[in-house]
Design an enzyme around this catalytic site. Structure first.
Site, mmCIF file in Angstrom:
data_model
loop_
_atom_site.group_PDB
_atom_site.id
_atom_site.type_symbol
_atom_site.label_atom_id
_atom_site.label_comp_id
_atom_site.label_asym_id
_atom_site.label_seq_id
_atom_site.Cartn_x
_atom_site.Cartn_y
_atom_site.Cartn_z
ATOM 1 N N GLY A 1 39.262 48.674 41.970
ATOM 2 C CA GLY A 1 39.642 47.831 43.104
ATOM 3 C C GLY A 1 40.895 47.030 42.804
ATOM 4 C CB THR A 2 42.570 46.399 39.601
ATOM 5 O OG1 THR A 2 42.665 47.779 39.202
ATOM 6 C CG2 THR A 2 41.309 45.797 38.993
ATOM 7 N N GLY B 1 43.758 48.002 30.802
ATOM 8 C CA GLY B 1 43.928 49.250 31.513
ATOM 9 C C GLY B 1 45.379 49.665 31.668
ATOM 10 N N PRO C 1 53.811 43.556 42.430
ATOM 11 C CG PRO C 1 55.890 42.590 42.849
ATOM 12 C CD PRO C 1 55.228 43.919 42.624
ATOM 13 N N GLY D 1 48.702 42.589 30.916
ATOM 14 C CA GLY D 1 47.355 42.620 31.502
ATOM 15 C C GLY D 1 47.098 41.375 32.320
ATOM 16 C CD GLU E 1 39.100 40.638 31.235
ATOM 17 O OE1 GLU E 1 37.978 40.512 30.754
ATOM 18 O OE2 GLU E 1 39.905 41.488 30.852
HETATM 19 MO MO1 MOS Z 1 36.427 42.909 31.711
HETATM 20 S S1 MOS Z 1 34.906 41.519 31.545
HETATM 21 O O1 MOS Z 1 36.719 43.257 30.056
HETATM 22 O O2 MOS Z 1 35.745 44.310 32.408
#
Ligand code: MOS
Length: 696
Positions: free
Chosen positions: A459-460, A501, A584, A654, A657
């Site tokens: 979904g990212t 990722g 972006p 990344g 998070e």
């Molecule tokens: Mo994230 S909590 O490393 O999928």
């Protein structure tokens, strides 16, 4: 030659499919002869099943089977003991799946599950984390492989000698991952081979786990995860749904679709451990830290050790000559905790960044300035310079954009009618790692290109970002590139986790595209298809190990109702230094998504566990509160134009998070500024504010 695709805003490639409902999620694939599984959870905390009566359930003509430890296909003991499901009568936690009812309709499976009668022998249990729990122990290491404790200098002496000290204990409750799409699987067996459509963050980890459990060669298991409705860490490994679906499908010899219910997500899929964290800070009268100590306590299960790296954030964030961090765990009769967005950094930053605010007040230094004074360009933990660290620039730009300058530090100084207004700040950091990956690129005779990699888009926007990266690496307009991801038949790649990722996958994509261009330059015959593959194992493994992190600064304004203690967040603003931003549009949504989840942690989310019942009592979205749109009044994310060539070929750090790290502290710090009340146990509920302060 770059075509400028990287860095350009682009909507998700699959956006139209998603909003029109044609994008297929794990249980939406049409399958001939499909059946439906419904998981049955244990209703005791700890004990043994003594009898399973399936008579009533099997009386329905639609119910094909009740699969349980007495009749389930056998599994080999796998890498994660909690996946060894339906193999033994033992119950290790309430909610453990002990049976699956398989029926020709979802409704019949659900009704069948209600009719299964299970008797248990139940023993005493312990399910509540406490700082004086007799079972506290020191694990050998904390996740993923950090030392459990660290010490440098002499903390006790440094602390005792300092003119300014803070000693505070912070608590966070259990948090439950609630992706929009629950954990769900379609499982099909054919000629001894297993195919699953699974809602997962990584097809390869699921493939490996299933191969081990069912004792199959890896290539006999195929995992497809084309579209995934969120994971936040909870889908970072094979989980109960995929194992139960595969077991059930083998047992009835028909395809099975199995989706966990919303209620079943609260526990069995993992959750963020509750924590008790004592932070001690000492400083000179200018606010320069001289001693730092962070002692973290959290829980694991009796099934498997999960040691969240809560105090690791404190090891590298701010400089000080005397430093100590420790982790202690308790094994409780609970489901095994698991990853939730920024595991470790997120709860750890709440404690440290709150304590930094307390120190700023104690020493009389502005909290932005305090953080700038304690910046470290050499990693205090590793003793090596960071590849790039732009925390100070984030703080300065954030302060300027937010309008921090001139802030009166006095609590309760600003008021607007009934509302007390306050502002708070916190720092953020998250490691910028990468893992080995492989990818393949093909030039087709018609001038288009195909890039294949088993990346996962949860979904990212990962699919879109890799498409942009591939176009630039190939030196062609993105319209000529097709990208294929989300299938274990594609070149092996790591999971979508740890904010790794894009860094990992783009590395392999770039190398595969470069290899293809070399082949084309060397005169591959025109009119034929030409392919090249790349595997970055050696290159990633041979990387210099200088410490590498993304950074951020979060600013929050809150208003607190002086009569009721209601807290509203007027505005959150984050500035991040996260390397190169590929897209972006999708980057912004990751950052504001993380910040929103942090706001949710600060004000709303709380797993409430009842020791008598041995489980969380709020396990649905009516009783486990998650920030909704109306709670997010204004959220802004910005980033610095950061270049760090030591990281990886795409230069990314990344962004999945970092957005959640520090947010809760910024909110708590703003609430203190508004009210004079320091909340050290999340969430910041109005009853805590009313009771403590007599605000009105
Ligand atoms: Mo994230 S909590 O490393 O999928």
């Amino acid at each position: 030659m770059s075509t400028g695709a990287v860095g350009r805003a682009h909507p998700r490639l699959e956006g139209r499919e998603k909003v029109t409902g044609t994008a297929r999620y794990a249980v939406e694939y049409p399958v001939d002869g499909v059946t439906y599984g419904w998981a049955v959870p244990a209703t005791v905390v700890r004990g043994r099943i003594t009898r399973i009566d399936t008579t009533d359930a099997l009386a329905s003509p639609s119910v094909l089977a009740v699969v349980h430890h007495g009749n389930a296909p056998r599994l080999a003991p796998g890498p994660q003991p909690e996946l060894w499901l339906l193999q033994e009568p033992a119950v290790h936690y309430r909610g453990q799946f002990v049976a699956v009812v398989v029926a020709t309709s979802l409704e019949a499976a659900r009704e069948g599950a209600r009719l299964v009668r299970i008797d248990y022998d139940a023993g005493p249990h312990s399910t509540v984390l406490a700082a004086d729990h007799p079972g506290l122990y020191k694990p050998e290491h904390v996740n993923p492989s950090y030392p459990t404790d660290t010490a440098e200098g002499d903390f006790d002496a440094g602390y005792a000698a300092a003119p300014v000290r803070v000693d505070a204990t912070y608590r966070t409750p259990a948090y439950h991952n609630n992706p929009m799409e629950p954990h769900a699987t379609t499982a099909l067996w054919h000629d001894g081979r297993l195919l699953v459509h699974d809602s997962t963050q990584g097809a390869v980890p699921v493939q490996s786990a299933l191969a081990e459990l069912f004792e199959l060669p890896q290539e006999s298991v195929r995992v497809i995860a084309e579209h995934v409705g969120g994971g936040f860490g909870s889908k970072g490994y094979a989980k109960a749904a995929v194992v139960l679906a595969a077991l059930a499908a083998r047992h009835v010899d028909r395809p099975v679709k199995l989706a966990l219910t919303r209620q079943q997500l609260f526990g069995p899929i993992g959750y963020r451990t509750p924590s008790i964290q004592r932070v001690r800070l000492a400083a000179d009268t200018d606010g320069r830290l001289t001693a730092v100590c962070h002692d973290a306590i959290s829980q694991t299960s009796t099934v498997r050790e999960f040691a969240e790296q809560i105090a690791v954030y404190t090891r590298s964030m701010y400089a000080a000559p005397h430093r100590r961090t420790t982790h202690r765990l308790v094994r409780l009769d609970v489901p095994t905790p698991f990853w939730m967005r920024a595991p470790g950094e997120c709860p750890g930053a709440y404690a440290l960044e709150s304590a930094m605010d307390e120190l700023a007040i104690a020493v009389g230094v502005d909290p932005v300035e305090l953080r700038i004074r304690n910046d470290a360009q050499v990693d205090p933990d590793q003793g090596e310079p960071f590849t790039s660290r732009n925390l100070v620039a984030c703080l300065r730009e954030g302060a300027q954009r937010f309008g921090w300058t001139g802030r009166d530090p006095t609590p309760r100084a600003r008021r607007d009618g009934r509302w007390l207004i306050g502002t708070g700040v916190a720092g953020s950091s998250y490691p910028a790692r990468a893992r080995p990956s492989s990818a393949a690129a093909t030039a087709r005779p018609d001038g288009t290109f195909l890039v294949r990699i088993d990346a996962t888009d949860i979904g990212t926007g990962a699919r879109t970002a890799l498409w942009q990266v591939a176009a630039d690496a190939l030196g062609v307009p993105p319209e000529r590139v097709e990208i294929r991801i989300g299938d274990s038949d594609l070149p092996v790649a790591p999971l979508a986790g740890g904010s790794m990722g894009t860094a990992s996958w783009s590395w392999a994509v770039i190398r595969a595209c470069e290899a293809l261009r070399t082949k084309l330059r060397e005169g591959a015959s025109p009119g034929t298809e030409v392919s090249a593959e790349a595997d970055t194992t050696d290159e990633v493994g041979g990387q210099p190990t200088r410490p590498r992190y993304a950074y951020g600064a979060q600013f929050v304004e809150v208003r607190v109702d002086a009569d009721t203690g209601e807290v509203r967040v007027n505005r959150s603003l984050g500035v991040f230094a996260a390397g190169r931003v590929v897209n972006p549009t999708t980057a912004r949504s990751q950052l504001i998504g993380g910040m929103t989840m942090g706001l949710s942690m600060a004000l709303h989310e709380e797993g409430l566990l009842d020791e008598r019942y041995g489980d969380w009592v709020n396990h649905d979205l009516a009783t486990y509160h998650i920030t909704g749109c109306a709670d997010v009044e204004a959220v802004e994310a910005y980033w610095l134009d950061e270049r760090d060539d030591e990281l990886n070929p795409a230069g990314v750090k990344g962004i999945g998070e970092i957005g959640i790290v520090g947010t809760a502290a910024a909110v708590a710090n703003a609430v203190h500024h508004a009210t004079g009340v320091r909340i050290r146990d999340l969430p910041i509920r109005l009853d805590k504010l009313i009771g403590v302060s007599g605000l009105a």
